[in-house]
Design an enzyme around this catalytic site. Structure first.
Site, PDB file in Angstrom:
ATOM      1  N   TYR A   1      91.535  74.100  30.596  1.00 22.10           N
ATOM      2  CA  TYR A   1      90.150  73.113  30.668  1.00 22.10           C
ATOM      3  C   TYR A   1      90.485  71.762  31.117  1.00 22.10           C
ATOM      4  CZ  TYR A   1      87.277  76.423  28.366  1.00 22.10           C
ATOM      5  OH  TYR A   1      86.524  77.345  28.270  1.00 22.10           O
TER       6      TYR A   1
ATOM      7  N   ARG B   1      75.510  80.937  18.276  1.00 22.10           N
ATOM      8  CA  ARG B   1      75.084  82.253  19.408  1.00 22.10           C
ATOM      9  C   ARG B   1      73.830  82.496  19.826  1.00 22.10           C
ATOM     10  NH1 ARG B   1      79.345  84.530  23.874  1.00 22.10           N
ATOM     11  NH2 ARG B   1      80.008  81.805  24.559  1.00 22.10           N
TER      12      ARG B   1
ATOM     13  N   ARG C   1      83.237  84.583  17.561  1.00 21.39           N
ATOM     14  CA  ARG C   1      81.745  84.066  17.675  1.00 21.39           C
ATOM     15  C   ARG C   1      80.719  84.583  17.109  1.00 21.39           C
ATOM     16  NH1 ARG C   1      81.537  80.646  22.000  1.00 21.39           N
ATOM     17  NH2 ARG C   1      82.971  80.680  22.904  1.00 21.39           N
TER      18      ARG C   1
ATOM     19  N   ARG D   1      70.578  73.607  14.635  1.00 19.73           N
ATOM     20  CA  ARG D   1      71.252  72.986  15.994  1.00 19.73           C
ATOM     21  C   ARG D   1      70.543  72.286  16.550  1.00 19.73           C
ATOM     22  NH1 ARG D   1      74.782  74.443  19.822  1.00 19.73           N
ATOM     23  NH2 ARG D   1      74.027  72.289  20.797  1.00 19.73           N
TER      24      ARG D   1
ATOM     25  N   ASP E   1      85.334  74.140  17.310  1.00 17.09           N
ATOM     26  CA  ASP E   1      85.103  74.587  18.342  1.00 17.09           C
ATOM     27  C   ASP E   1      86.746  74.381  19.066  1.00 17.09           C
ATOM     28  OD1 ASP E   1      83.836  75.712  21.640  1.00 17.09           O
ATOM     29  OD2 ASP E   1      85.252  74.659  22.251  1.00 17.09           O
TER      30      ASP E   1
HETATM   31  O1  CP3 Z   1      83.889  82.342  16.434  1.00 16.76           O
HETATM   32  C1  CP3 Z   1      82.542  81.601  16.191  1.00 16.76           C
HETATM   33  O2  CP3 Z   1      81.569  81.736  15.831  1.00 16.76           O
HETATM   34  C2  CP3 Z   1      83.231  80.068  15.185  1.00 16.76           C
HETATM   35  C3  CP3 Z   1      82.832  78.669  16.617  1.00 16.76           C
HETATM   36  C4  CP3 Z   1      83.314  78.817  17.527  1.00 16.76           C
HETATM   37  C5  CP3 Z   1      83.027  77.759  18.822  1.00 16.76           C
HETATM   38  N1  CP3 Z   1      84.212  78.136  20.290  1.00 16.76           N
HETATM   39  C6  CP3 Z   1      81.521  77.498  18.411  1.00 16.76           C
HETATM   40  C7  CP3 Z   1      80.556  77.785  20.248  1.00 16.76           C
HETATM   41  C8  CP3 Z   1      84.753  79.492  18.291  1.00 16.76           C
HETATM   42  C9  CP3 Z   1      85.507  80.846  17.243  1.00 16.76           C
HETATM   43  C10 CP3 Z   1      84.992  79.559  19.794  1.00 16.76           C
HETATM   44  C11 CP3 Z   1      86.443  78.955  20.613  1.00 16.76           C
HETATM   45  C12 CP3 Z   1      86.329  78.518  22.112  1.00 16.76           C
HETATM   46  N2  CP3 Z   1      85.427  77.393  22.573  1.00 16.76           N
HETATM   47  C13 CP3 Z   1      87.237  79.194  22.992  1.00 16.76           C
HETATM   48  C14 CP3 Z   1      87.836  80.780  22.292  1.00 16.76           C
HETATM   49  C15 CP3 Z   1      86.856  81.915  22.259  1.00 16.76           C
HETATM   50  C16 CP3 Z   1      86.525  82.862  23.643  1.00 16.76           C
HETATM   51  O3  CP3 Z   1      85.720  82.895  23.166  1.00 16.76           O
HETATM   52  O4  CP3 Z   1      87.972  83.425  23.895  1.00 16.76           O
HETATM   53  C17 CP3 Z   1      86.993  78.795  23.610  1.00 16.76           C
HETATM   54  C18 CP3 Z   1      87.415  79.601  25.541  1.00 16.76           C
HETATM   55  C19 CP3 Z   1      86.212  77.961  23.675  1.00 16.76           C
HETATM   56  C20 CP3 Z   1      85.387  76.735  24.864  1.00 16.76           C
HETATM   57  C21 CP3 Z   1      84.279  77.332  24.609  1.00 16.76           C
HETATM   58  N3  CP3 Z   1      83.015  76.273  24.027  1.00 16.76           N
HETATM   59  C22 CP3 Z   1      83.080  78.022  25.567  1.00 16.76           C
HETATM   60  C23 CP3 Z   1      83.341  78.654  26.702  1.00 16.76           C
HETATM   61  C24 CP3 Z   1      81.969  77.752  25.004  1.00 16.76           C
HETATM   62  C25 CP3 Z   1      80.797  78.491  26.321  1.00 16.76           C
HETATM   63  C26 CP3 Z   1      79.233  77.736  26.783  1.00 16.76           C
HETATM   64  C27 CP3 Z   1      78.190  78.701  26.907  1.00 16.76           C
HETATM   65  O5  CP3 Z   1      77.373  78.039  26.563  1.00 16.76           O
HETATM   66  O6  CP3 Z   1      77.887  79.879  26.696  1.00 16.76           O
HETATM   67  C28 CP3 Z   1      81.715  77.045  23.896  1.00 16.76           C
HETATM   68  C29 CP3 Z   1      80.158  76.488  23.543  1.00 16.76           C
HETATM   69  C30 CP3 Z   1      80.580  77.179  22.460  1.00 16.76           C
HETATM   70  N4  CP3 Z   1      81.092  77.248  21.277  1.00 16.76           N
HETATM   71  C31 CP3 Z   1      79.644  77.569  21.356  1.00 16.76           C
HETATM   72  C32 CP3 Z   1      79.455  78.034  20.266  1.00 16.76           C
HETATM   73  C33 CP3 Z   1      78.668  78.523  18.880  1.00 16.76           C
HETATM   74  C34 CP3 Z   1      77.572  78.141  22.433  1.00 16.76           C
HETATM   75  C35 CP3 Z   1      77.218  76.880  22.469  1.00 16.76           C
HETATM   76  C36 CP3 Z   1      76.514  75.996  21.758  1.00 16.76           C
HETATM   77  O7  CP3 Z   1      76.575  77.125  21.153  1.00 16.76           O
HETATM   78  O8  CP3 Z   1      75.757  75.377  21.967  1.00 16.76           O
END
Ligand code: CP3
Length: 347
Positions: free
Chosen positions: A152, A32, A28, A41, A77
């Site tokens: 999910y 973030r 991540r 974004r 994602d």
């Molecule tokens: O690692 C990286 O920086 C690459 C980008 C990446 C994202 N999601 C972008 C993202 C990766 C590798 C993921 C994987 C992902 N997505 C996982 C597996 C990794 C882990 O953390 O266990 C899971 C379970 C997801 C599903 C998901 N997407 C969740 C639980 C969330 C968080 C929601 C929140 O807002 O807290 C997301 C959203 C997400 N995916 C964000 C990012 C940068 C954050 C929200 C945003 O920027 O709007």
């Protein structure tokens, strides 16, 4: 002149070859905590950003510029391939993926068709452009693991106890295996698209699989994880397998066939090396919450992770899970410097 990615410390460590310093990247790292990510974004849904090649490339590069990490991870994602085949899914800010019509029976499975490269042209374009732009820095492609994707799709969104998912798993084994087979196919398809376009390694995030007992993992997930790693063997890129809270599953996750096993912060790396079969590199495992503490706390904890990582056959430094949103980017930059400056075993 930049070195080819094949000789990079990250790929060498994945292959358990000697390295000049311990390679490091952060799960991540893209998005973030970065202000330049939030600016880019602003006003755009994350899944729209994930289907725009220029944005994917720029967000992927941001942490490489800032932190000088040894690998980039594609900005995408785990639900991107699901949406690409027509599943109604959104990512709600601060919540996570939410599905319109959760899957509850065998009848609901027909919507999960194979992913074709033509479903995600923006991923192919972004990966191609990125591998050219990154020079010697490897790009990691990724996909969700089948249990995590199922969690999910069946529970309908983020879940603490995975009630609907586990209920399907326990009560309808045939429908469960059909679901896992279809999800594994989608995962394989998404990883193959990224490897074919030039990704240098692939990671399977089966983030929530740590909720299962060893025996249930063996029965309900392992055959499908194995099939994913077998299918990716021919791509010729290192395969990384990660989940959270998987201390009890590390041995069996090794059996699933990846080259590198990711370890969260709950099990030290020397213990993880004992639990995982020989012939695997390890990735991890600083608690991401430690980065919210003062540097005087972070530094010795980091050196301890590195010390224990030396007992394995190859070590890629990472956090035990993703970067927390409130993490100060300057701390991650300093952490990268510290890891790079630490001594490594001489070859
Ligand atoms: O690692 C990286 O920086 C690459 C980008 C990446 C994202 N999601 C972008 C993202 C990766 C590798 C993921 C994987 C992902 N997505 C996982 C597996 C990794 C882990 O953390 O266990 C899971 C379970 C997801 C599903 C998901 N997407 C969740 C639980 C969330 C968080 C929601 C929140 O807002 O807290 C997301 C959203 C997400 N995916 C964000 C990012 C940068 C954050 C929200 C945003 O920027 O709007």
């Amino acid at each position: 002149m930049t070195l080819p990615a094949a000789d990079s410390p990250f790929l060498r460590a994945c292959r358990r070859q000697p390295v000049p310093y311990t390679p490091v990247w952060y799960m991540r790292q893209a998005g973030r905590s970065l202000p330049e990510y939030r600016a880019l974004r602003a006003g755009m849904a994350i899944l729209d950003a994930c289907s725009t090649p220029d944005l994917i490339a720029e967000i992927t590069l941001q942490p490489v510029r800032r932190y000088h990490v040894d690998a980039a991870i594609l900005f995408s994602d785990i639900v991107v391939p699901l949406r690409a085949i027509g599943v109604g899914v959104e990512i709600k800010p601060g919540i996570g993926p939410v599905v319109d019509k959760p899957i509850r029976s065998a009848h609901d499975l027909t919507q999960l068709r194979m992913l074709e490269p033509g479903d995600v042209p923006y991923v192919t374009e972004a990966v191609r452009n990125l591998t050219a732009e990154l020079g010697g820095t490897p790009l990691i492609g990724f996909a969700g693991g089948p249990f995590t994707l199922a969690s999910y799709l069946v529970d309908g969104g983020p879940s603490k106890n995975f009630e609907a998912t586990k209920s399907l798993m326990y009560s309808e084994p045939q429908a469960w295996h059909e679901l896992m087979t279809r999800l594994a196919d989608i995962t394989i398809g998404f990883l193959q698209v990224q490897a074919a376009a030039g990704a240098s390694a692939v990671q399977v995030f089966d983030s929530w699989v740590g909720t299962l007992s060893l025996e249930d993992y063996r029965r309900a997930v392992l055959p499908h994880s194995k099939r994913i790693f077998e299918a990716m063997a021919g791509a010729g890129v290192p395969r990384i397998h990660f989940g959270v809270g998987t201390g009890e599953l590390l041995g069996v996750m090794g059996e699933a066939g990846a080259d590198v096993v990711g370890v969260d912060w709950r099990v030290s790396l020397d213990e993880a090396a004992r639990r995982v079969e020989p012939g695997k590199a390890l990735q991890g495992n600083l608690d991401p919450a430690i980065l919210l503490a003062p540097w005087e706390v972070i530094e010795p904890r980091t050196l301890e992770v590195l010390e224990r990582g030396r007992t394995g056959e190859g070590h890629i430094f990472n956090l035990g899970h993703g970067v927390l949103p409130q993490t100060d980017p300057d701390v991650l930059a300093r952490l990268t410097e510290l890891v790079h400056a630490a001594p490594v075993p001489s070859s």
